[in-house]
Design an enzyme around this catalytic site. Sequence first.
Site, PDB file in Angstrom:
ATOM      1  N   HIS A 111       0.859  -1.186   0.000  1.00  0.00           N
ATOM      2  CA  HIS A 111       0.000   0.000   0.000  1.00  0.00           C
ATOM      3  C   HIS A 111       0.899   1.241   0.000  1.00  0.00           C
ATOM      4  CE1 HIS A 111      -3.516   2.450   0.812  1.00  0.00           C
ATOM      5  NE2 HIS A 111      -2.832   3.071   1.747  1.00  0.00           N
ATOM      6  N   ASP A 143      -6.069  -8.840   5.825  1.00  0.00           N
ATOM      7  CA  ASP A 143      -7.087  -9.477   6.691  1.00  0.00           C
ATOM      8  C   ASP A 143      -8.459  -9.042   6.173  1.00  0.00           C
ATOM      9  OD1 ASP A 143      -6.827  -7.241   9.613  1.00  0.00           O
ATOM     10  OD2 ASP A 143      -7.493  -6.887   7.543  1.00  0.00           O
ATOM     11  N   ASP A 147      -6.861  -2.675   4.131  1.00  0.00           N
ATOM     12  CA  ASP A 147      -5.495  -2.236   4.485  1.00  0.00           C
ATOM     13  C   ASP A 147      -5.261  -2.244   5.995  1.00  0.00           C
ATOM     14  OD1 ASP A 147      -5.832   0.204   1.859  1.00  0.00           O
ATOM     15  OD2 ASP A 147      -4.963  -1.810   1.764  1.00  0.00           O
TER      16      ASP A 147
HETATM   17  C1  GRF Z   1       1.347   0.686  -6.132  1.00  0.00           C
HETATM   18  O1  GRF Z   1       1.878   1.876  -5.588  1.00  0.00           O
HETATM   19  C2  GRF Z   1       0.398   0.059  -5.158  1.00  0.00           C
HETATM   20  O2  GRF Z   1       0.779   0.223  -3.805  1.00  0.00           O
HETATM   21  C3  GRF Z   1      -0.853   0.849  -5.423  1.00  0.00           C
HETATM   22  O3  GRF Z   1      -0.904   1.011  -6.813  1.00  0.00           O
HETATM   23  C4  GRF Z   1       0.435   0.986  -7.308  1.00  0.00           C
HETATM   24  C5  GRF Z   1       0.511  -0.106  -8.341  1.00  0.00           C
HETATM   25  O4  GRF Z   1       1.611   0.143  -9.120  1.00  0.00           O
HETATM   26  N1  GRF Z   1      -2.016   0.154  -4.937  1.00  0.00           N
HETATM   27  P1  GRF Z   1       2.087  -0.986 -10.194  1.00  0.00           P
HETATM   28  O5  GRF Z   1       0.840  -1.483 -10.900  1.00  0.00           O
HETATM   29  O6  GRF Z   1       2.775  -2.059  -9.422  1.00  0.00           O
HETATM   30  O7  GRF Z   1       3.030  -0.229 -11.096  1.00  0.00           O
END
Ligand code: GRF
Length: 202
Positions: A111, A143, A147
């Site tokens: 996240h 879970d 998040d």
């Molecule tokens: C990542 O920063 C993830 O945490 C968020 O969206 C982004 C996805 O990036 N949920 P990618 O598709 O891995 O380039």
Amino acid sequence: KRLVVLVSGSGTNLQALLDAVAEAGPAAYGAEIVAVGADRDGIEGLARAERAGLPTFVCKVKDHGSRDDWDRALAEATAAYEPDLVVSAGFMKIVGKEFLARFGGRFVNTHPALLPSFPGAHGVRDALAYGARVTGCTVHFVDDGVDTGPIIAQGVVEVRDEDDESALHERIKEVERRLLVDVVGRLARNGYRIEGRKVVIQ
Ligand code: GRF
């Protein structure tokens, strides 16, 4: 260890995992990606998987009569590859009880914020809007909340005055990709225990 990675977008976190396995070799890294799943077609994340010669699957919510049916279909499609660990790398859907029944405790998400701050689909935007001076990324077990699962590792990223959402998100992703590669490798190689909210990697 066998990994299934779930994506919804550009897949640069997936690419970082693919590169790490290719560079170290599956044995040294401790895991190999056996399949990539998505909730939608036509995304770069699936193209990256195909370029790597990996099987892919797509489970779209709208193809199923209910959310629970979608959740079951996603769980079954994932289970077909017999993963030891499932990684959500930018997967933008909340899984349900069937998926968690099968993969809870071995389902990891990344996240782009320092949980518990700024959970949900707009963590980068929310941190920026709030005026946070530092933010970052969190790798955690999934879970039944959004998040809210036990945190495994976090990385800190400074917010700059000139940042907009995409500039900040790109800078977070540089840290996030390294963090995810490190955590997934350690979980796979060393094994781990989840004790309440604490994760102990052997
Ligand atoms: C990542 O920063 C993830 O945490 C968020 O969206 C982004 C996805 O990036 N949920 P990618 O598709 O891995 O380039």
